[in-house]
Scaffold this motif. Sequence first.
Motif, PDB file in Angstrom:
ATOM      1  N   ILE A  57       0.843  -1.127  -0.104  1.00  0.00           N
ATOM      2  CA  ILE A  57       0.147  -0.203   0.052  1.00  0.00           C
ATOM      3  C   ILE A  57       0.713   1.257   0.107  1.00  0.00           C
ATOM      4  N   GLY A  58       1.991   1.201   0.744  1.00  0.00           N
ATOM      5  CA  GLY A  58       2.868   2.475   0.605  1.00  0.00           C
ATOM      6  C   GLY A  58       3.626   2.442  -0.488  1.00  0.00           C
ATOM      7  N   ALA A  59       4.050   1.407  -1.184  1.00  0.00           N
ATOM      8  CA  ALA A  59       4.652   1.473  -2.225  1.00  0.00           C
ATOM      9  C   ALA A  59       3.726   2.156  -3.459  1.00  0.00           C
ATOM     10  N   ALA A  60       2.428   1.776  -3.278  1.00  0.00           N
ATOM     11  CA  ALA A  60       1.445   2.318  -4.281  1.00  0.00           C
ATOM     12  C   ALA A  60       1.246   3.729  -4.064  1.00  0.00           C
ATOM     13  N   ILE A  61       0.967   4.158  -2.928  1.00  0.00           N
ATOM     14  CA  ILE A  61       0.657   5.590  -2.521  1.00  0.00           C
ATOM     15  C   ILE A  61       1.972   6.429  -2.767  1.00  0.00           C
ATOM     16  N   TYR A  62       2.949   6.112  -2.116  1.00  0.00           N
ATOM     17  CA  TYR A  62       4.272   7.108  -2.396  1.00  0.00           C
ATOM     18  C   TYR A  62       4.796   7.084  -3.805  1.00  0.00           C
ATOM     19  N   GLY A  63       4.710   5.726  -4.550  1.00  0.00           N
ATOM     20  CA  GLY A  63       5.251   5.810  -5.859  1.00  0.00           C
ATOM     21  C   GLY A  63       4.251   6.619  -6.530  1.00  0.00           C
ATOM     22  N   SER A  64       2.933   6.842  -6.342  1.00  0.00           N
ATOM     23  CA  SER A  64       2.114   7.457  -7.211  1.00  0.00           C
ATOM     24  C   SER A  64       2.374   8.848  -7.054  1.00  0.00           C
ATOM     25  N   HIS A  65       2.491   9.320  -5.790  1.00  0.00           N
ATOM     26  CA  HIS A  65       2.801  10.711  -5.274  1.00  0.00           C
ATOM     27  C   HIS A  65       4.218  10.967  -5.970  1.00  0.00           C
ATOM     28  N   ARG A  66       5.277  10.306  -6.082  1.00  0.00           N
ATOM     29  CA  ARG A  66       6.480  10.420  -6.825  1.00  0.00           C
ATOM     30  C   ARG A  66       6.460  10.900  -8.109  1.00  0.00           C
ATOM     31  N   ALA A  67       5.441  10.233  -8.840  1.00  0.00           N
ATOM     32  CA  ALA A  67       5.067  10.146 -10.454  1.00  0.00           C
ATOM     33  C   ALA A  67       4.335  11.412 -10.619  1.00  0.00           C
ATOM     34  N   GLY A  68       3.805  12.168  -9.557  1.00  0.00           N
ATOM     35  CA  GLY A  68       3.291  13.472  -9.796  1.00  0.00           C
ATOM     36  C   GLY A  68       1.621  13.485  -9.811  1.00  0.00           C
ATOM     37  N   PHE A  69       1.067  11.915  -8.954  1.00  0.00           N
ATOM     38  CA  PHE A  69      -0.300  12.025  -8.883  1.00  0.00           C
ATOM     39  C   PHE A  69      -0.646  12.463  -7.492  1.00  0.00           C
ATOM     40  N   SER A  70      -1.407  13.229  -7.247  1.00  0.00           N
ATOM     41  CA  SER A  70      -1.736  13.663  -5.975  1.00  0.00           C
ATOM     42  C   SER A  70      -3.132  14.692  -6.204  1.00  0.00           C
ATOM     43  N   GLY A  71      -3.751  15.076  -5.037  1.00  0.00           N
ATOM     44  CA  GLY A  71      -5.087  15.751  -5.128  1.00  0.00           C
ATOM     45  C   GLY A  71      -6.032  14.949  -6.103  1.00  0.00           C
ATOM     46  N   GLU A  72      -6.773  15.567  -6.855  1.00  0.00           N
ATOM     47  CA  GLU A  72      -7.901  15.247  -7.646  1.00  0.00           C
ATOM     48  C   GLU A  72      -7.437  14.338  -8.683  1.00  0.00           C
ATOM     49  N   ARG A  73      -6.117  14.102  -8.987  1.00  0.00           N
ATOM     50  CA  ARG A  73      -5.575  12.977  -9.986  1.00  0.00           C
ATOM     51  C   ARG A  73      -5.215  11.839  -9.009  1.00  0.00           C
ATOM     52  N   PHE A  74      -5.504  11.525  -7.717  1.00  0.00           N
ATOM     53  CA  PHE A  74      -5.173  10.479  -6.987  1.00  0.00           C
ATOM     54  C   PHE A  74      -6.389  10.274  -6.145  1.00  0.00           C
ATOM     55  N   ARG A  75      -6.641   8.799  -5.885  1.00  0.00           N
ATOM     56  CA  ARG A  75      -7.775   8.277  -5.212  1.00  0.00           C
ATOM     57  C   ARG A  75      -7.206   6.821  -4.380  1.00  0.00           C
ATOM     58  N   LEU A  76      -7.661   6.596  -3.196  1.00  0.00           N
ATOM     59  CA  LEU A  76      -7.305   5.433  -2.466  1.00  0.00           C
ATOM     60  C   LEU A  76      -8.642   4.876  -2.147  1.00  0.00           C
ATOM     61  N   VAL A  77      -8.934   3.428  -2.468  1.00  0.00           N
ATOM     62  CA  VAL A  77     -10.064   2.732  -2.256  1.00  0.00           C
ATOM     63  C   VAL A  77      -9.572   1.351  -1.358  1.00  0.00           C
ATOM     64  N   ILE A  78     -10.274   1.339  -0.219  1.00  0.00           N
ATOM     65  CA  ILE A  78     -10.004   0.118   0.775  1.00  0.00           C
ATOM     66  C   ILE A  78     -10.946  -0.600   0.877  1.00  0.00           C
ATOM     67  N   ASN A  79     -11.046  -1.866   0.385  1.00  0.00           N
ATOM     68  CA  ASN A  79     -12.140  -2.617   0.561  1.00  0.00           C
ATOM     69  C   ASN A  79     -13.410  -2.175   0.039  1.00  0.00           C
ATOM     70  N   GLY A  80     -13.472  -1.565  -1.160  1.00  0.00           N
ATOM     71  CA  GLY A  80     -14.637  -0.899  -1.739  1.00  0.00           C
ATOM     72  C   GLY A  80     -15.107   0.606  -1.198  1.00  0.00           C
ATOM     73  N   LYS A  81     -14.310   0.972  -0.174  1.00  0.00           N
ATOM     74  CA  LYS A  81     -14.710   2.196   0.451  1.00  0.00           C
ATOM     75  C   LYS A  81     -13.367   3.345   0.417  1.00  0.00           C
ATOM     76  N   PRO A  82     -13.830   4.557  -0.403  1.00  0.00           N
ATOM     77  CA  PRO A  82     -13.162   5.456  -0.698  1.00  0.00           C
ATOM     78  C   PRO A  82     -12.420   6.289   0.603  1.00  0.00           C
ATOM     79  N   GLN A  83     -10.942   6.488   0.541  1.00  0.00           N
ATOM     80  CA  GLN A  83     -10.611   7.121   1.770  1.00  0.00           C
ATOM     81  C   GLN A  83     -10.111   8.474   1.629  1.00  0.00           C
ATOM     82  N   GLU A  84      -9.861   9.162   2.589  1.00  0.00           N
ATOM     83  CA  GLU A  84      -9.408  10.688   2.454  1.00  0.00           C
ATOM     84  C   GLU A  84      -7.788  10.364   2.645  1.00  0.00           C
ATOM     85  N   ILE A  85      -7.204  11.119   2.023  1.00  0.00           N
ATOM     86  CA  ILE A  85      -5.619  11.478   2.053  1.00  0.00           C
ATOM     87  C   ILE A  85      -5.206  12.735   2.296  1.00  0.00           C
TER      88      ILE A  85
END
Length: 85
Positions: A57-85
Amino acid sequence: MDQLIVLRVSGGNGVDLNGAKLHTQAEVAKALEKICAGNSNMSVSVEVTDSESYEAIGAAIYGSHRAGFSGERFRLVINGKPQEI
């Protein structure tokens, strides 16, 4: 509308991106940068079905942010439920 790239985390086997297994932030960032080269209309969704795969999960989140995906261009869904970051 943005094109959506889906990173899947399940079973502790790393991050799945279109069948490729990625295991580190650097691998995730490099893969996303390669896919998105020249296309700024893309977003990333990290979809987690095993919420105990902390390292993946950390690799996916931080790797995405490192590639420039954050804010409205990034979302996290755990067990079908959107999460706030």
